[in-house]
Design a protein around this motif. Structure first.
Motif, PDB file in Angstrom:
ATOM      1  N   ILE A  86      40.472  55.150  41.173  1.00 20.46           N
ATOM      2  CA  ILE A  86      39.470  54.170  41.577  1.00 20.46           C
ATOM      3  C   ILE A  86      39.665  52.898  40.756  1.00 20.46           C
ATOM      4  CG2 ILE A  86      37.697  55.750  42.412  1.00 20.46           C
ATOM      5  CD1 ILE A  86      36.484  55.822  39.695  1.00 20.46           C
ATOM      6  N   ASP A  87      39.281  51.777  41.342  1.00 19.01           N
ATOM      7  CA  ASP A  87      39.421  50.486  40.684  1.00 19.01           C
ATOM      8  C   ASP A  87      38.564  50.401  39.426  1.00 19.01           C
ATOM      9  OD1 ASP A  87      41.310  48.857  41.763  1.00 19.01           O
ATOM     10  OD2 ASP A  87      39.961  47.748  43.068  1.00 19.01           O
ATOM     11  N   LEU A  88      39.122  49.762  38.390  1.00 14.14           N
ATOM     12  CA  LEU A  88      38.325  49.427  37.216  1.00 14.14           C
ATOM     13  C   LEU A  88      37.659  48.072  37.436  1.00 14.14           C
ATOM     14  CD1 LEU A  88      40.739  50.432  34.300  1.00 14.14           C
ATOM     15  CD2 LEU A  88      38.839  51.746  35.256  1.00 14.14           C
ATOM     16  N   ASN A  89      36.515  47.862  36.800  1.00 11.85           N
ATOM     17  CA  ASN A  89      35.839  46.574  36.880  1.00 11.85           C
ATOM     18  C   ASN A  89      36.720  45.489  36.266  1.00 11.85           C
ATOM     19  OD1 ASN A  89      33.528  47.758  38.005  1.00 11.85           O
ATOM     20  ND2 ASN A  89      32.692  48.210  35.980  1.00 11.85           N
ATOM     21  N   PHE A  90      36.577  44.264  36.767  1.00 12.90           N
ATOM     22  CA  PHE A  90      37.386  43.177  36.211  1.00 12.90           C
ATOM     23  C   PHE A  90      36.561  41.906  36.061  1.00 12.90           C
ATOM     24  CE2 PHE A  90      37.895  42.437  40.780  1.00 12.90           C
ATOM     25  CZ  PHE A  90      37.835  41.055  40.881  1.00 12.90           C
ATOM     26  N   ASN A  91      37.027  41.052  35.137  1.00 14.09           N
ATOM     27  CA  ASN A  91      36.498  39.705  34.944  1.00 14.09           C
ATOM     28  C   ASN A  91      37.610  38.712  35.230  1.00 14.09           C
ATOM     29  OD1 ASN A  91      33.884  40.293  34.261  1.00 14.09           O
ATOM     30  ND2 ASN A  91      34.130  39.958  32.066  1.00 14.09           N
ATOM     31  N   GLY A  92      37.232  37.574  35.801  1.00 18.75           N
ATOM     32  CA  GLY A  92      38.237  36.552  36.065  1.00 18.75           C
ATOM     33  C   GLY A  92      38.324  36.221  37.536  1.00 18.75           C
ATOM     34  N   ALA A  93      39.404  35.538  37.901  1.00 14.61           N
ATOM     35  CA  ALA A  93      39.600  35.099  39.275  1.00 14.61           C
ATOM     36  C   ALA A  93      39.642  36.295  40.219  1.00 14.61           C
ATOM     37  CB  ALA A  93      40.903  34.298  39.383  1.00 14.61           C
ATOM     38  N   PRO A  94      39.096  36.149  41.445  1.00 19.42           N
ATOM     39  CA  PRO A  94      39.090  37.273  42.395  1.00 19.42           C
ATOM     40  C   PRO A  94      40.461  37.579  42.980  1.00 19.42           C
ATOM     41  CG  PRO A  94      38.166  35.316  43.423  1.00 19.42           C
ATOM     42  CD  PRO A  94      38.370  34.977  41.980  1.00 19.42           C
ATOM     43  N   TYR A  95      41.399  36.649  42.867  1.00 16.91           N
ATOM     44  CA  TYR A  95      42.751  36.856  43.391  1.00 16.91           C
ATOM     45  C   TYR A  95      43.740  36.807  42.225  1.00 16.91           C
ATOM     46  CZ  TYR A  95      40.170  35.381  47.536  1.00 16.91           C
ATOM     47  OH  TYR A  95      39.233  35.266  48.521  1.00 16.91           O
ATOM     48  N   THR A  96      44.818  37.583  42.328  1.00 15.96           N
ATOM     49  CA  THR A  96      45.774  37.660  41.218  1.00 15.96           C
ATOM     50  C   THR A  96      47.142  37.070  41.553  1.00 15.96           C
ATOM     51  OG1 THR A  96      46.527  39.877  41.901  1.00 15.96           O
ATOM     52  CG2 THR A  96      44.657  39.757  40.356  1.00 15.96           C
ATOM     53  N   TRP A  97      47.331  36.633  42.796  1.00 14.77           N
ATOM     54  CA  TRP A  97      48.612  36.044  43.200  1.00 14.77           C
ATOM     55  C   TRP A  97      48.346  34.904  44.170  1.00 14.77           C
ATOM     56  CZ3 TRP A  97      50.483  35.523  48.174  1.00 14.77           C
ATOM     57  CH2 TRP A  97      51.813  35.065  48.302  1.00 14.77           C
ATOM     58  N   ASN A  98      49.195  33.872  44.089  1.00 15.53           N
ATOM     59  CA  ASN A  98      49.132  32.813  45.098  1.00 15.53           C
ATOM     60  C   ASN A  98      50.537  32.310  45.373  1.00 15.53           C
ATOM     61  OD1 ASN A  98      49.537  29.831  43.951  1.00 15.53           O
ATOM     62  ND2 ASN A  98      48.624  31.105  42.332  1.00 15.53           N
ATOM     63  N   ASN A  99      50.727  31.742  46.549  1.00 18.98           N
ATOM     64  CA  ASN A  99      52.073  31.323  46.963  1.00 18.98           C
ATOM     65  C   ASN A  99      52.439  29.913  46.515  1.00 18.98           C
ATOM     66  OD1 ASN A  99      50.407  29.852  48.625  1.00 18.98           O
ATOM     67  ND2 ASN A  99      51.422  30.448  50.541  1.00 18.98           N
ATOM     68  N   LYS A 100      51.559  29.277  45.717  1.00 21.45           N
ATOM     69  CA  LYS A 100      51.820  27.955  45.143  1.00 21.45           C
ATOM     70  C   LYS A 100      52.078  26.880  46.201  1.00 21.45           C
ATOM     71  CE  LYS A 100      53.343  29.239  40.530  1.00 21.45           C
ATOM     72  NZ  LYS A 100      54.335  28.996  39.468  1.00 21.45           N
ATOM     73  N   ARG A 101      51.500  27.071  47.358  1.00 17.33           N
ATOM     74  CA  ARG A 101      51.589  26.059  48.403  1.00 17.33           C
ATOM     75  C   ARG A 101      50.219  25.422  48.596  1.00 17.33           C
ATOM     76  NH1 ARG A 101      54.960  28.636  53.346  1.00 17.33           N
ATOM     77  NH2 ARG A 101      54.947  26.429  53.974  1.00 17.33           N
ATOM     78  N   LEU A 102      50.184  24.258  49.220  1.00 15.36           N
ATOM     79  CA  LEU A 102      48.952  23.494  49.346  1.00 15.36           C
ATOM     80  C   LEU A 102      48.447  23.484  50.782  1.00 15.36           C
ATOM     81  CD1 LEU A 102      49.929  20.427  47.110  1.00 15.36           C
ATOM     82  CD2 LEU A 102      48.627  22.456  46.437  1.00 15.36           C
ATOM     83  N   GLY A 103      47.181  23.106  50.913  1.00 17.76           N
ATOM     84  CA  GLY A 103      46.605  22.931  52.231  1.00 17.76           C
ATOM     85  C   GLY A 103      46.459  24.228  52.998  1.00 17.76           C
ATOM     86  N   GLU A 104      46.702  24.157  54.300  1.00 20.90           N
ATOM     87  CA  GLU A 104      46.542  25.314  55.172  1.00 20.90           C
ATOM     88  C   GLU A 104      47.568  26.411  54.883  1.00 20.90           C
ATOM     89  OE1 GLU A 104      46.568  24.059  59.196  1.00 20.90           O
ATOM     90  OE2 GLU A 104      44.670  22.946  59.059  1.00 20.90           O
ATOM     91  N   ALA A 105      48.650  26.050  54.205  1.00 25.24           N
ATOM     92  CA  ALA A 105      49.687  27.032  53.878  1.00 25.24           C
ATOM     93  C   ALA A 105      49.354  27.826  52.610  1.00 25.24           C
ATOM     94  CB  ALA A 105      51.039  26.347  53.711  1.00 25.24           C
ATOM     95  N   HIS A 106      48.260  27.474  51.942  1.00 28.81           N
ATOM     96  CA  HIS A 106      47.911  28.130  50.677  1.00 28.81           C
ATOM     97  C   HIS A 106      47.381  29.542  50.937  1.00 28.81           C
ATOM     98  CE1 HIS A 106      46.899  28.462  46.505  1.00 28.81           C
ATOM     99  NE2 HIS A 106      45.618  28.649  46.749  1.00 28.81           N
TER     100      HIS A 106
END
Length: 220
Positions: free
Chosen positions: A129-149
């Motif tokens: 089961i998942d452990l509780n966390f603090n911080g941003a809700p997402y852990t990865w991003n594709n480093k693109r801007l706008g609608e492609a983000h």
């Protein structure tokens, strides 16, 4: 990697070599902890852990989830086999390259429900089961801007019931990435909330109170 390990002040090491320029895993630890690797593959390092100076889980599994669909089920089956041999507290952490719900993705196309259900089924079969966390809700991003983000929560720390009973204050902290598209996960098994004392603020109107001087004399 050995140079990075030295800069981090680690003592021991275990490596899974990359295939070409992809994959590869590095596990480092300090001498205060004794770690034995029981299973090592391109996607998983499964270890037992003990220490005479620290309170640690009995088992820790480090995961790099297969990015391709055709390889995912093999990784999940390996975790199921590992779960069958675990007796004691177990922490399973890493980049699983999958999500458990539609709320763990922002942008682009909706999540693949078939993949999500398979991931959920594996976690349930393993008793994780998942452990509780603090911080941003997402852990990865594709480093693109706008609608492609696109942002996703594909890195997580999970644990079995024995771990949750042993480390009831466990907390995962999502640390902002530096030079990477992933957040770093810090798992605090015995997280302690630190309370900063409030600064004393003097209100000028207190002087007008008839007992002001008396209170000051008694307080100081």
């Amino acid at each position: 990697m050995k140079d990075v390990k030295k800069k981090c002040g680690m003592d021991e090491e275990w490596y899974v070599d990359p295939v070409g320029r992809s994959g590869g895993m590095a596990l480092w630890w300090k001498k205060e902890v004794v770690i034995n690797a029981w299973h090592s593959s391109r996607n998983i390092i499964h270890t037992s852990m003990n220490s005479t100076v620290l309170d640690v889980p009995d088992f820790v599994t480090y995961v790099y989830g297969a990015p391709r669909d055709e390889d995912k089920e093999k990784v999940w089956e390996d975790l199921r086999r590992i779960a069958g041999g675990v007796t004691g507290s177990w922490l399973c952490v890493g980049d699983f390259n999958d999500m458990v719900s539609c709320f763990e993705k922002f942008g682009s196309r909706p999540i693949d429900l078939r993949r999500t259900l398979n991931f959920q089924r594996m976690l349930s079969d393993c008793g994780l089961i998942d452990l509780n966390f603090n911080g941003a809700p997402y852990t990865w991003n594709n480093k693109r801007l706008g609608e492609a983000h696109v942002k996703e929560r594909i890195d997580r720390a999970t644990a079995n019931v024995e771990f949750r009973e042993k480390f009831q204050n466990a907390l995962v902290i999502h640390i902002e990435p530096v030079g990477s598209d992933h957040h770093m996960l810090s798992v605090e098994c015995e997280y302690k909330h630190s309370r900063v004392p409030k600064a004393f603020r003097f209100e000028a109107f207190w002087i007008e109170h008839e007992d002001f001087l008396k209170v000051v004399r008694e307080g100081w």
